[in-house]
Design an enzyme around this catalytic site. Structure first.
Site, mmCIF file in Angstrom:
data_model
loop_
_atom_site.group_PDB
_atom_site.id
_atom_site.type_symbol
_atom_site.label_atom_id
_atom_site.label_comp_id
_atom_site.label_asym_id
_atom_site.label_seq_id
_atom_site.Cartn_x
_atom_site.Cartn_y
_atom_site.Cartn_z
ATOM 1 N N GLY A 103 -17.806 13.912 -17.849
ATOM 2 C CA GLY A 103 -17.286 12.806 -17.584
ATOM 3 C C GLY A 103 -15.430 12.720 -18.070
ATOM 4 N N LYS A 138 -20.394 13.320 -27.291
ATOM 5 C CA LYS A 138 -20.997 14.335 -27.632
ATOM 6 C C LYS A 138 -20.977 14.627 -29.789
ATOM 7 C CE LYS A 138 -23.310 17.204 -24.576
ATOM 8 N NZ LYS A 138 -22.430 18.581 -23.446
ATOM 9 N N THR A 157 -23.003 10.840 -23.050
ATOM 10 C CA THR A 157 -23.577 9.633 -22.150
ATOM 11 C C THR A 157 -23.755 10.716 -21.077
ATOM 12 O OG1 THR A 157 -21.160 8.926 -21.479
ATOM 13 C CG2 THR A 157 -22.690 7.868 -23.311
ATOM 14 N N ASN A 172 -22.781 10.855 -17.229
ATOM 15 C CA ASN A 172 -21.840 10.332 -15.854
ATOM 16 C C ASN A 172 -22.425 9.826 -14.238
ATOM 17 O OD1 ASN A 172 -20.459 10.296 -18.524
ATOM 18 N ND2 ASN A 172 -18.675 9.333 -16.811
ATOM 19 N N GLU A 194 -22.096 5.144 -17.726
ATOM 20 C CA GLU A 194 -22.321 6.843 -18.951
ATOM 21 C C GLU A 194 -24.511 6.004 -19.274
ATOM 22 O OE1 GLU A 194 -19.367 8.028 -21.224
ATOM 23 O OE2 GLU A 194 -17.717 7.166 -20.128
ATOM 24 N N HIS A 201 -32.976 9.959 -27.066
ATOM 25 C CA HIS A 201 -34.065 11.553 -26.529
ATOM 26 C C HIS A 201 -32.913 12.515 -26.856
ATOM 27 C CE1 HIS A 201 -37.406 14.343 -25.412
ATOM 28 N NE2 HIS A 201 -36.654 14.638 -25.105
ATOM 29 N N TYR A 209 -26.467 18.923 -16.617
ATOM 30 C CA TYR A 209 -25.181 18.345 -15.623
ATOM 31 C C TYR A 209 -26.079 19.128 -13.991
ATOM 32 C CZ TYR A 209 -21.345 17.817 -19.125
ATOM 33 O OH TYR A 209 -21.297 17.280 -19.892
ATOM 34 N N ARG A 237 -24.598 -6.496 -24.189
ATOM 35 C CA ARG A 237 -23.461 -7.603 -24.592
ATOM 36 C C ARG A 237 -21.987 -6.632 -24.077
ATOM 37 N NH1 ARG A 237 -20.043 -3.682 -27.312
ATOM 38 N NH2 ARG A 237 -21.538 -1.487 -27.941
HETATM 39 P P1 ADP Z 1 -19.122 14.008 -20.580
HETATM 40 O O1 ADP Z 1 -17.365 13.548 -20.850
HETATM 41 O O2 ADP Z 1 -19.168 15.229 -19.462
HETATM 42 O O3 ADP Z 1 -20.161 13.205 -19.583
HETATM 43 P P2 ADP Z 1 -20.448 13.809 -23.021
HETATM 44 O O4 ADP Z 1 -20.152 14.788 -24.514
HETATM 45 O O5 ADP Z 1 -20.998 12.630 -23.083
HETATM 46 O O6 ADP Z 1 -19.671 14.276 -21.585
HETATM 47 O O7 ADP Z 1 -22.264 14.606 -22.555
HETATM 48 C C1 ADP Z 1 -22.723 13.760 -21.761
HETATM 49 C C2 ADP Z 1 -23.506 14.910 -21.607
HETATM 50 O O8 ADP Z 1 -24.790 15.928 -22.222
HETATM 51 C C3 ADP Z 1 -24.746 14.660 -19.979
HETATM 52 O O9 ADP Z 1 -23.687 14.926 -18.753
HETATM 53 C C4 ADP Z 1 -26.104 15.457 -20.314
HETATM 54 O O10 ADP Z 1 -26.002 16.720 -19.585
HETATM 55 C C5 ADP Z 1 -25.829 16.179 -21.961
HETATM 56 N N1 ADP Z 1 -26.970 15.090 -22.898
HETATM 57 C C6 ADP Z 1 -27.426 15.778 -23.464
HETATM 58 N N2 ADP Z 1 -28.102 14.804 -23.786
HETATM 59 C C7 ADP Z 1 -27.820 13.684 -23.920
HETATM 60 C C8 ADP Z 1 -28.388 12.547 -23.881
HETATM 61 N N3 ADP Z 1 -29.720 12.447 -24.567
HETATM 62 N N4 ADP Z 1 -28.376 11.213 -23.196
HETATM 63 C C9 ADP Z 1 -27.160 11.535 -21.874
HETATM 64 N N5 ADP Z 1 -26.899 12.829 -21.645
HETATM 65 C C10 ADP Z 1 -27.064 13.896 -22.771
HETATM 66 MG MG MG Z 2 -20.050 10.855 -21.140
#
Ligand code: ADP
Ligand code: MG
Length: 162
Positions: A15, A21, A27, A29, A79, A84, A91, A104
């Protein structure tokens, strides 16, 4: 929105590094190819539904559809926060989701705390709504069981369950 429930799947890509995180709400992507196929009546905002990573278990999810800053806000992004706790990042794996309902519209927040508290409310609402029998039914949908070997779809194709 007549396109709901909406089924789709795609590879999890990196993302914007917004640090979701670090907020405790990662989230996952979807790539542009998935986002571009969204039906026109699916507006930006927060949705809830079911999600599954690879051939894993089906979990509740909340999804944010917003404007993608990489494309000067002319394209949407999708996203998904899977409700869980995973042992590892996923990824490159295939994320399958069904968007079931709308919570919303998007909005901006005065503080990080306000944003986090809004997302936690969304998560609670998603958890509650998904317990309705008509929504629980979608968790068992064949869409989440298809392993690809007996179907003509491949992980690169975008599916719309309608
Ligand atoms: P990015 O900017 O790369 O999306 P994030 O901080 O949003 O980084 O973290 C997203 C990544 O975290 C996801 O691509 C996935 O690999 C991992 N991940 C671990 N647990 C979850 C979860 N419960 N829901 C979504 N993504 C998760
Ligand atoms: Mg993300």
């Amino acid at each position: 929105m007549k396109s709901l429930p909406y089924f789709c799947r795609g590879e999890v890509v990196r993302g914007f590094g917004r640090g979701s995180k670090e907020l405790g709400i990662p989230t996952a992507n979807f790539p542009d190819s998935v986002v571009e196929h969204l039906p026109g009546d699916i507006s930006t905002g927060i949705y809830y539904g079911w999600a599954c990573v690879g051939s894993g278990e089906v979990h509740k999810m909340v999804m944010s559809i917003g404007w993608n800053p990489y494309y000067k806000n002319t394209k949407k992004s999708m996203e998904t926060h899977v409700i869980h706790t995973f042992k590892e990042d996923f990824y490159g794996q295939i994320l399958s989701v069904v968007m079931v309902g709308y919570i919303r519209p998007e909005r901006s927040y005065d503080s990080l705390d306000a944003l986090i508290s809004a997302i936690n409310h969304d998560i609670e609402e998603a958890k509650r709504n998904l317990e309705l029998p008509e929504h629980l039914k979608l968790k068992e949908d064949n869409f989440f069981r298809a392993d690809g070997s007996n179907s003509t779809t491949t992980s690169n194709q975008i599916l719309n369950g309608h």
